[in-house]
Design a protein around this motif. Structure first.
Motif, short mmCIF file in Angstrom:
data_model
loop_
_atom_site.label_atom_id
_atom_site.label_comp_id
_atom_site.label_asym_id
_atom_site.label_seq_id
_atom_site.Cartn_x
_atom_site.Cartn_y
_atom_site.Cartn_z
N VAL A 58 0.86 -1.19 0.00
CA VAL A 58 0.00 0.00 0.00
C VAL A 58 0.90 1.24 0.00
CG1 VAL A 58 -1.66 1.34 1.33
CG2 VAL A 58 -1.89 -1.16 1.19
N VAL A 59 0.79 2.01 -1.07
CA VAL A 59 1.50 3.28 -1.16
C VAL A 59 0.47 4.39 -1.02
CG1 VAL A 59 3.02 4.72 -2.58
CG2 VAL A 59 3.15 2.23 -2.77
N ARG A 60 0.65 5.27 -0.05
CA ARG A 60 -0.32 6.35 0.15
C ARG A 60 0.35 7.51 0.87
NH1 ARG A 60 -4.28 2.81 4.09
NH2 ARG A 60 -2.92 2.62 5.90
N GLY A 61 -0.38 8.59 1.05
CA GLY A 61 0.17 9.79 1.66
C GLY A 61 0.43 9.63 3.15
N GLU A 62 1.34 10.45 3.66
CA GLU A 62 1.72 10.36 5.08
C GLU A 62 0.55 10.71 6.01
OE1 GLU A 62 4.70 13.20 6.15
OE2 GLU A 62 3.78 14.82 5.00
N ASP A 63 -0.49 11.37 5.48
CA ASP A 63 -1.65 11.69 6.30
C ASP A 63 -2.41 10.44 6.72
OD1 ASP A 63 -2.10 11.61 3.49
OD2 ASP A 63 -4.13 12.37 3.76
N HIS A 64 -2.07 9.30 6.11
CA HIS A 64 -2.74 8.04 6.49
C HIS A 64 -1.98 7.25 7.56
CE1 HIS A 64 -6.04 7.89 3.58
NE2 HIS A 64 -5.22 8.43 2.70
N VAL A 65 -0.83 7.75 8.01
CA VAL A 65 -0.02 7.00 8.98
C VAL A 65 -0.84 6.64 10.22
CG1 VAL A 65 1.91 7.15 10.60
CG2 VAL A 65 2.23 7.82 8.22
N ASN A 66 -1.64 7.58 10.71
CA ASN A 66 -2.41 7.30 11.93
C ASN A 66 -3.54 6.31 11.70
OD1 ASN A 66 -0.88 8.98 13.57
ND2 ASN A 66 -2.11 10.79 13.10
N ASN A 67 -3.98 6.13 10.46
CA ASN A 67 -4.99 5.12 10.16
C ASN A 67 -4.40 3.71 10.16
OD1 ASN A 67 -7.10 6.95 9.73
ND2 ASN A 67 -6.58 7.22 7.57
N THR A 68 -3.11 3.62 9.85
CA THR A 68 -2.49 2.32 9.61
C THR A 68 -2.56 1.37 10.80
OG1 THR A 68 -1.08 3.32 7.93
CG2 THR A 68 -0.40 1.17 8.79
N PRO A 69 -2.22 1.79 12.04
CA PRO A 69 -2.30 0.84 13.16
C PRO A 69 -3.72 0.32 13.39
CG PRO A 69 -1.94 3.08 13.95
CD PRO A 69 -1.71 3.09 12.47
N ARG A 70 -4.71 1.17 13.22
CA ARG A 70 -6.10 0.74 13.37
C ARG A 70 -6.44 -0.33 12.33
NH1 ARG A 70 -8.82 4.73 16.25
NH2 ARG A 70 -7.75 6.74 16.43
N GLN A 71 -5.98 -0.08 11.09
CA GLN A 71 -6.26 -1.03 10.02
C GLN A 71 -5.50 -2.34 10.23
OE1 GLN A 71 -5.43 1.14 6.40
NE2 GLN A 71 -7.06 2.63 6.78
N ILE A 72 -4.27 -2.26 10.70
CA ILE A 72 -3.49 -3.48 10.95
C ILE A 72 -4.19 -4.35 11.98
CG2 ILE A 72 -1.35 -4.34 12.00
CD1 ILE A 72 0.15 -2.09 10.58
N ASN A 73 -4.73 -3.74 13.02
CA ASN A 73 -5.44 -4.52 14.04
C ASN A 73 -6.68 -5.20 13.47
OD1 ASN A 73 -3.67 -4.20 16.18
ND2 ASN A 73 -4.68 -2.36 16.97
N ILE A 74 -7.34 -4.55 12.52
CA ILE A 74 -8.51 -5.18 11.89
C ILE A 74 -8.06 -6.34 11.00
CG2 ILE A 74 -10.48 -4.82 10.35
CD1 ILE A 74 -10.58 -1.91 11.28
N TYR A 75 -6.98 -6.13 10.22
CA TYR A 75 -6.45 -7.25 9.41
C TYR A 75 -6.21 -8.47 10.32
CZ TYR A 75 -5.05 -4.19 5.44
OH TYR A 75 -5.03 -3.34 4.37
N LYS A 76 -5.55 -8.24 11.43
CA LYS A 76 -5.18 -9.35 12.33
C LYS A 76 -6.42 -9.99 12.94
CE LYS A 76 -0.53 -7.72 13.43
NZ LYS A 76 0.39 -7.19 14.47
N ALA A 77 -7.42 -9.16 13.27
CA ALA A 77 -8.65 -9.71 13.84
C ALA A 77 -9.38 -10.59 12.84
CB ALA A 77 -9.56 -8.57 14.31
N LEU A 78 -9.20 -10.27 11.55
CA LEU A 78 -9.85 -11.04 10.48
C LEU A 78 -9.02 -12.24 10.04
CD1 LEU A 78 -11.07 -8.03 8.30
CD2 LEU A 78 -12.51 -9.54 9.67
#
Length: 469
Positions: free
Chosen positions: A197-217
């Motif tokens: 996933v290549v995206r802007g630095e403004d998404h850095v704070n979204n990434t940990p939340r998304q990683i936890n959802i990936y792992k939960a799934l």
């Protein structure tokens, strides 16, 4: 592992420069690894998303030549999939219903901010057994881990860690039943088998939340590269006031896609000291790990320099294909005159943009309305009448209207009258083009054509004769 990347813009506006660079980096990384590139339209913001913006994004991607293997996918067409997963998570406790009102959440936020705390949901409904009416509105929240850390190694920013205690329980479905952006992204990347996933630095704070959802799934977690912002010429964040609102504005301003792509790839990525890259070279050398974490400043002069390079060096027939749009935009009918590719070849050195090239080509296709005043004053004096009359006769007598005999006719006129070439060539240039500057006048006359050249000379000679009376 097959590399698979995606570009996932929100259609709330046009494709801007920052988005185009992100798309380019994702595209290049996929191409470098013989992988696949996906276009996804993240249109969950129903109020702000528009069909006009979707069309503009696709038009911009097509103009840049950033083709995709899959898509475009639309998140609004995948709500059933998202909600099915949310229902599973709700059933097994990975998510829960939250009945907290907007008023309570606003009051909580104000209290936390007053106390100097980071605003976050306090988990009131996380393990609540309070009874609620069937018609009481609620959202669905993800049950985020409360202990430990979530960490990832970013290709641009290095190792990043967040404490789970700093992350609140994210809303994944709103009261109206619509799934939220951060959740949809995870399901999409999982289903589409996105590896990077290549995206802007403004998404850095979204990434940990998304990683936890990936792992939960139980879904594989992609690798991330968060690229820095692009600044304007003045060092401020690039915005509408810096000029180009969208990628297509650069098309309108006369830039070739090759120039914009070459410029964008160097806004944060480098390969030694090389400045000019073919697309094949970009693909060959591109690496996510070579992207700088520093912000990049947009330099319009550098872009113009690159654009001039591509106007000069690309196949004139190809450049002419892009020039056609500008000829139509400036209402120049190029069908009754020389081939556009020939005009490109002649004018390329002089033009930084296709807008300039179109404007400078006008005299090849239509009669000029007036002669440039300064050029006329300097070069169309009474003394110009004799050389213009003589050259007119010599041109009319030519059997072959080619550059070499045209040049010889000019030279013969100068020799016969004992004048320097400038005393013949400059009045001739002004008479033929209406301007004081042009490429070599013999090459210009060759493209303008015998009939138009002789007619313009007759017109100027008549003006000079009238002025002498």
């Amino acid at each position: 592992m097959k590399v698979k990347t995606r570009f996932a813009p929100s259609p709330t506006g046009f494709l801007h420069v920052g988005g185009a660079r992100t798309a380019l980096y994702s595209w290049l990384f996929a191409r470098h690894h013989q992988g696949e590139f996906v276009l996804r339209i993240e249109d969950t913001d129903l109020e702000r998303s528009t069909q006009e913006a979707i069309d503009a994004i696709i038009e911009g991607m097509n103009w840049l030549g950033l083709n995709w293997e899959e898509g475009p996918y639309y998140q609004t067409k995948r709500f059933d999939r998202y909600n099915a997963v949310i229902d599973e998570m709700l059933a097994d406790g990975r998510a829960y219903k939250c009945y907290c009102s907007r008023e309570r959440l606003d009051a909580l936020r104000e209290e936390q901010m007053a106390n100097g705390e980071k605003p976050r949901y306090d988990g009131r409904c996380r393990d609540s057994h309070e009874h609620h009416a069937d018609d009481e509105p609620y959202v669905i929240r993800f049950r985020n881990p409360q202990e430990g850390v979530v960490a990832f190694d970013d290709h641009v920013r290095g190792h990043i860690e967040f404490a789970n205690s700093e992350l609140d329980d994210l809303i994944i479905r709103r009261t109206d039943g619509a799934p939220t952006y951060n959740f949809c992204v995870v399901i999409d990347d999982w289903d589409m088998e996105i590896t990077h996933v290549v995206r802007g630095e403004d998404h850095v704070n979204n990434t940990p939340r998304q990683i936890n959802i990936y792992k939960a799934l139980g879904a594989p977690v992609p690798e991330f590269a968060h690229v820095s912002m692009i600044l304007g010429d003045d060092g401020a964040k690039l915005s509408k006031r810096h000029g180009a609102v969208s990628v297509m504005q650069y098309r309108d301003d006369g830039y070739l896609p090759e120039a914009l792509l070459n410029y964008l790839v160097r806004l944060g990525w480098s390969h030694g000291d090389q400045e000019i890259f073919t697309m094949a070279e970009m693909i060959e050398h591109f690496s996510l790990d070579a992207i700088s974490k520093s912000a990049s400043a947009f330099n319009t002069d550098k872009l113009k320099w690159l654009n001039n390079h591509y106007i000069r060096t690309l196949d004139p027939q190809y450049v002419a294909g892009h020039l056609e749009w500008h000829m139509a935009d400036q209402k120049i009918d190029y069908r009754s005159g020389p081939a556009l590719s020939a005009v490109v070849t002649l004018l390329a050195e002089r033009c930084q943009t296709l807008v300039e090239l179109a404007a400078q080509s006008r005299y090849f296709y239509e009669e000029y309305e007036a002669i440039d005043e300064a050029a006329a004053k300097k070069h169309l004096k009474a003394a110009a009448r004799q050389p213009l009359a003589l050259i007119r006769d010599k041109l009319a007598a030519l059997s072959a209207w080619e550059v070499e005999p045209l040049h010889h006719a000019i030279q013969a006129t100068a020799d016969e009258l004992g004048l320097g070439m400038g005393k013949v060539g400059m009045p001739l240039r002004v008479a033929v083009t209406g301007l004081g500057q042009s490429p070599s006048i013999d090459a210009v006359m060759h493209l303008v054509g015998r009939e138009r050249v002789l007619m313009r000379l007759d017109r100027v000679l008549a003006l000079l004769a009238s002025a002498a009376e």
